[in-house]
Design an enzyme around this catalytic site. Structure first.
Site, PDB file in Angstrom:
ATOM      1  N   LYS A  13       1.000  -1.703  -0.303  1.00  0.00           N
ATOM      2  CA  LYS A  13      -0.507  -0.341   0.203  1.00  0.00           C
ATOM      3  C   LYS A  13       1.466   1.628   0.028  1.00  0.00           C
ATOM      4  CE  LYS A  13      -2.202  -1.399   4.080  1.00  0.00           C
ATOM      5  NZ  LYS A  13      -1.121  -2.676   4.508  1.00  0.00           N
ATOM      6  N   ARG A  87      -9.410   0.441   9.343  1.00  0.00           N
ATOM      7  CA  ARG A  87      -8.874  -0.347  10.232  1.00  0.00           C
ATOM      8  C   ARG A  87     -10.278  -1.716  10.508  1.00  0.00           C
ATOM      9  NH1 ARG A  87      -3.063   0.222   9.390  1.00  0.00           N
ATOM     10  NH2 ARG A  87      -2.155  -1.305   9.586  1.00  0.00           N
ATOM     11  N   ARG A 124      11.599  -6.487   4.363  1.00  0.00           N
ATOM     12  CA  ARG A 124      11.583  -4.656   3.923  1.00  0.00           C
ATOM     13  C   ARG A 124      13.005  -4.098   5.439  1.00  0.00           C
ATOM     14  NH1 ARG A 124       5.967  -1.156   5.366  1.00  0.00           N
ATOM     15  NH2 ARG A 124       6.174  -2.883   7.198  1.00  0.00           N
ATOM     16  N   ARG A 157      11.776  -2.233  10.332  1.00  0.00           N
ATOM     17  CA  ARG A 157      10.938  -1.559  11.401  1.00  0.00           C
ATOM     18  C   ARG A 157      10.469  -2.449  12.651  1.00  0.00           C
ATOM     19  NH1 ARG A 157       5.581   0.369   7.546  1.00  0.00           N
ATOM     20  NH2 ARG A 157       4.770  -1.224   9.420  1.00  0.00           N
ATOM     21  N   ARG A 168      -0.203  -8.585  13.461  1.00  0.00           N
ATOM     22  CA  ARG A 168      -0.713  -7.950  12.736  1.00  0.00           C
ATOM     23  C   ARG A 168      -1.465  -8.848  11.819  1.00  0.00           C
ATOM     24  NH1 ARG A 168       4.705  -5.379  10.355  1.00  0.00           N
ATOM     25  NH2 ARG A 168       3.288  -4.540   9.174  1.00  0.00           N
TER      26      ARG A 168
HETATM   27  P1  AP5 Z   1       5.129  -1.728   2.202  1.00  0.00           P
HETATM   28  O1  AP5 Z   1       4.535  -1.069   0.307  1.00  0.00           O
HETATM   29  O2  AP5 Z   1       5.961  -0.954   3.308  1.00  0.00           O
HETATM   30  O3  AP5 Z   1       3.635  -2.356   2.427  1.00  0.00           O
HETATM   31  P2  AP5 Z   1       2.629  -1.526   3.261  1.00  0.00           P
HETATM   32  O4  AP5 Z   1       1.111  -2.830   2.781  1.00  0.00           O
HETATM   33  O5  AP5 Z   1       3.039  -0.386   3.106  1.00  0.00           O
HETATM   34  O6  AP5 Z   1       2.990  -2.208   4.388  1.00  0.00           O
HETATM   35  P3  AP5 Z   1       2.227  -1.559   5.474  1.00  0.00           P
HETATM   36  O7  AP5 Z   1       3.507  -3.033   6.803  1.00  0.00           O
HETATM   37  O8  AP5 Z   1       3.083   0.003   5.734  1.00  0.00           O
HETATM   38  O9  AP5 Z   1       1.416  -2.034   5.958  1.00  0.00           O
HETATM   39  P4  AP5 Z   1       0.720  -1.901   7.483  1.00  0.00           P
HETATM   40  O10 AP5 Z   1      -1.499  -1.856   7.350  1.00  0.00           O
HETATM   41  O11 AP5 Z   1       1.446  -2.512   8.180  1.00  0.00           O
HETATM   42  O12 AP5 Z   1       1.490  -0.758   8.355  1.00  0.00           O
HETATM   43  P5  AP5 Z   1       1.247   0.814   8.498  1.00  0.00           P
HETATM   44  O13 AP5 Z   1       1.993   1.333   8.464  1.00  0.00           O
HETATM   45  O14 AP5 Z   1      -0.247   1.278   8.163  1.00  0.00           O
HETATM   46  O15 AP5 Z   1       5.648  -3.264   1.433  1.00  0.00           O
HETATM   47  C1  AP5 Z   1       6.550  -3.798   2.389  1.00  0.00           C
HETATM   48  C2  AP5 Z   1       7.674  -4.592   1.835  1.00  0.00           C
HETATM   49  O16 AP5 Z   1       7.430  -5.379   0.553  1.00  0.00           O
HETATM   50  C3  AP5 Z   1       8.652  -3.209   1.138  1.00  0.00           C
HETATM   51  O17 AP5 Z   1       9.778  -3.796   1.323  1.00  0.00           O
HETATM   52  C4  AP5 Z   1       8.546  -3.303  -0.201  1.00  0.00           C
HETATM   53  O18 AP5 Z   1       9.875  -2.333  -0.756  1.00  0.00           O
HETATM   54  C5  AP5 Z   1       7.793  -4.129  -0.806  1.00  0.00           C
HETATM   55  N1  AP5 Z   1       7.330  -4.125  -2.401  1.00  0.00           N
HETATM   56  C6  AP5 Z   1       5.801  -3.867  -1.565  1.00  0.00           C
HETATM   57  N2  AP5 Z   1       5.485  -3.976  -3.735  1.00  0.00           N
HETATM   58  C7  AP5 Z   1       6.399  -4.633  -4.063  1.00  0.00           C
HETATM   59  C8  AP5 Z   1       5.786  -5.555  -5.261  1.00  0.00           C
HETATM   60  N3  AP5 Z   1       4.846  -5.321  -5.828  1.00  0.00           N
HETATM   61  N4  AP5 Z   1       6.895  -6.380  -5.380  1.00  0.00           N
HETATM   62  C9  AP5 Z   1       8.386  -6.572  -4.322  1.00  0.00           C
HETATM   63  N5  AP5 Z   1       8.285  -6.178  -3.268  1.00  0.00           N
HETATM   64  C10 AP5 Z   1       7.707  -5.118  -3.515  1.00  0.00           C
HETATM   65  O19 AP5 Z   1       0.590   0.541  10.530  1.00  0.00           O
HETATM   66  C11 AP5 Z   1       1.612   0.587  11.200  1.00  0.00           C
HETATM   67  C12 AP5 Z   1       0.647  -0.125  12.236  1.00  0.00           C
HETATM   68  O20 AP5 Z   1       0.269   1.104  12.955  1.00  0.00           O
HETATM   69  C13 AP5 Z   1      -0.575  -0.621  12.623  1.00  0.00           C
HETATM   70  O21 AP5 Z   1       0.393  -2.183  12.904  1.00  0.00           O
HETATM   71  C14 AP5 Z   1      -1.034  -0.028  14.183  1.00  0.00           C
HETATM   72  O22 AP5 Z   1      -1.047  -0.217  15.226  1.00  0.00           O
HETATM   73  C15 AP5 Z   1      -0.802   1.498  13.568  1.00  0.00           C
HETATM   74  N6  AP5 Z   1      -1.799   1.996  13.219  1.00  0.00           N
HETATM   75  C16 AP5 Z   1      -1.622   2.219  11.348  1.00  0.00           C
HETATM   76  N7  AP5 Z   1      -3.270   3.178  11.311  1.00  0.00           N
HETATM   77  C17 AP5 Z   1      -3.873   2.251  12.118  1.00  0.00           C
HETATM   78  C18 AP5 Z   1      -5.713   2.222  12.133  1.00  0.00           C
HETATM   79  N8  AP5 Z   1      -6.804   2.963  11.505  1.00  0.00           N
HETATM   80  N9  AP5 Z   1      -6.009   1.824  13.602  1.00  0.00           N
HETATM   81  C19 AP5 Z   1      -5.251   1.349  14.751  1.00  0.00           C
HETATM   82  N10 AP5 Z   1      -3.539   1.357  14.469  1.00  0.00           N
HETATM   83  C20 AP5 Z   1      -3.502   1.560  13.451  1.00  0.00           C
END
Ligand code: AP5
Length: 215
Positions: A13, A87, A124, A157, A168
């Site tokens: 994402k 979420r 990552r 991270r 997660r």
């Molecule tokens: P990446 O693009 O980083 O993936 P992502 O989907 O953004 O993954 P996240 O781990 O950031 O999502 P998340 O939802 O767990 O975390 P968030 O920051 O929102 O890609 C992942 C890896 O794959 C990278 O290394 C990239 O290079 C590689 N890659 C990507 N695309 C590729 C492809 N096509 N081919 C090959 N490699 C590829 O949330 C973190 C924390 O914050 C949560 O756990 C929670 O505690 C809190 N939080 C955030 N929002 C909320 C909410 N709304 N409510 C409550 N808590 C929240």
């Protein structure tokens, strides 16, 4: 106008939202990035959220509403990509309560199977300075451990450790997946296959977005 970009942790994402912001004129709003900023600043929100995030659990809906309002700002007719919110179904309803200024026009689900998610998350690395994201084998930096964009050091991270990743993925299955049904019921749901190279997935997403009616 909001396009919700949803999917499991590691689905890509953030990577795709950055590309869509750079190439297609969207504004990216990421609740995860905003929370990490608060953690770095050691703000009251950051102090409350840090341990919860490191465990891979969800931060409270109240804090997230505060973050959401702060990040969305006033209505300015922008096309916003919302990464990481909602979420759970309660958050989806909260977002609907802002529909006068920020209507949701589509919810795009970046769909990736569990094996690939674990591979993406475990490899990552993120720049501690500018936040650019890499993967040790799939999308590596030119020099190992160093950011191509700013020369900053790449880090893992805290929530990409194995036990947090397990939490997660389980929170996603139990709590976030029902949000997909919520948007299906409203006729806003679209699935995009998140497998393939970054460029291939970007092409599929663009195709999907071309059918969205931005009012
Ligand atoms: P990446 O693009 O980083 O993936 P992502 O989907 O953004 O993954 P996240 O781990 O950031 O999502 P998340 O939802 O767990 O975390 P968030 O920051 O929102 O890609 C992942 C890896 O794959 C990278 O290394 C990239 O290079 C590689 N890659 C990507 N695309 C590729 C492809 N096509 N081919 C090959 N490699 C590829 O949330 C973190 C924390 O914050 C949560 O756990 C929670 O505690 C809190 N939080 C955030 N929002 C909320 C909410 N709304 N409510 C409550 N808590 C929240």
């Amino acid at each position: 106008m909001i396009v919700v970009l949803t999917g499991a942790p590691g689905a890509g994402k953030g990577t795709q939202a950055d590309l869509l912001a750079a190439k297609e004129g969207f504004r990216k709003v990421s609740t995860g990035d905003a929370l990490r900023k608060h953690v770095r600043m050691k703000s009251p929100i950051g102090l409350q959220a840090e341990a919860v995030m490191a465990r891979g659990e969800l931060v409270s809906d109240e804090i997230l509403f505060e973050i959401l309002r702060e990040e969305l700002g006033p209505d300015s007719g922008e096309r916003i990509l919302l990464d990481g919110y909602p979420r759970n179904v309660a958050q989806a309803k909260t977002l609907d309560s802002l529909k006068e200024t920020h209507p949701v026009v589509a919810a795009i689900h970046l769909d990736v199977d569990a094996g690939e998610l674990v591979n993406r998350l475990s490899g990552r690395r993120v720049c501690g300075n500018c936040g650019a994201t890499y993967h040790v084998t799939l999308t590596p930096s030119k020099t190992a451990g160093v950011c191509d964009k700013c020369g900053g050091l790449l880090q893992q991270r805290a929530d990409d450790r194995e036990d947090s990743v397990r939490t997660r993925l389980s929170v996603y299955e139990s709590t976030t997946k029902p949000v997909l049904e919520y948007y299906r019921g409203k006729g806003l749901y679209q699935r995009v296959d998140g497998l393939g190279s970054t460029e291939e997935v970007f092409g599929k997403l663009k195709g999907s977005l071309s059918g969205v009616k931005f009012r």
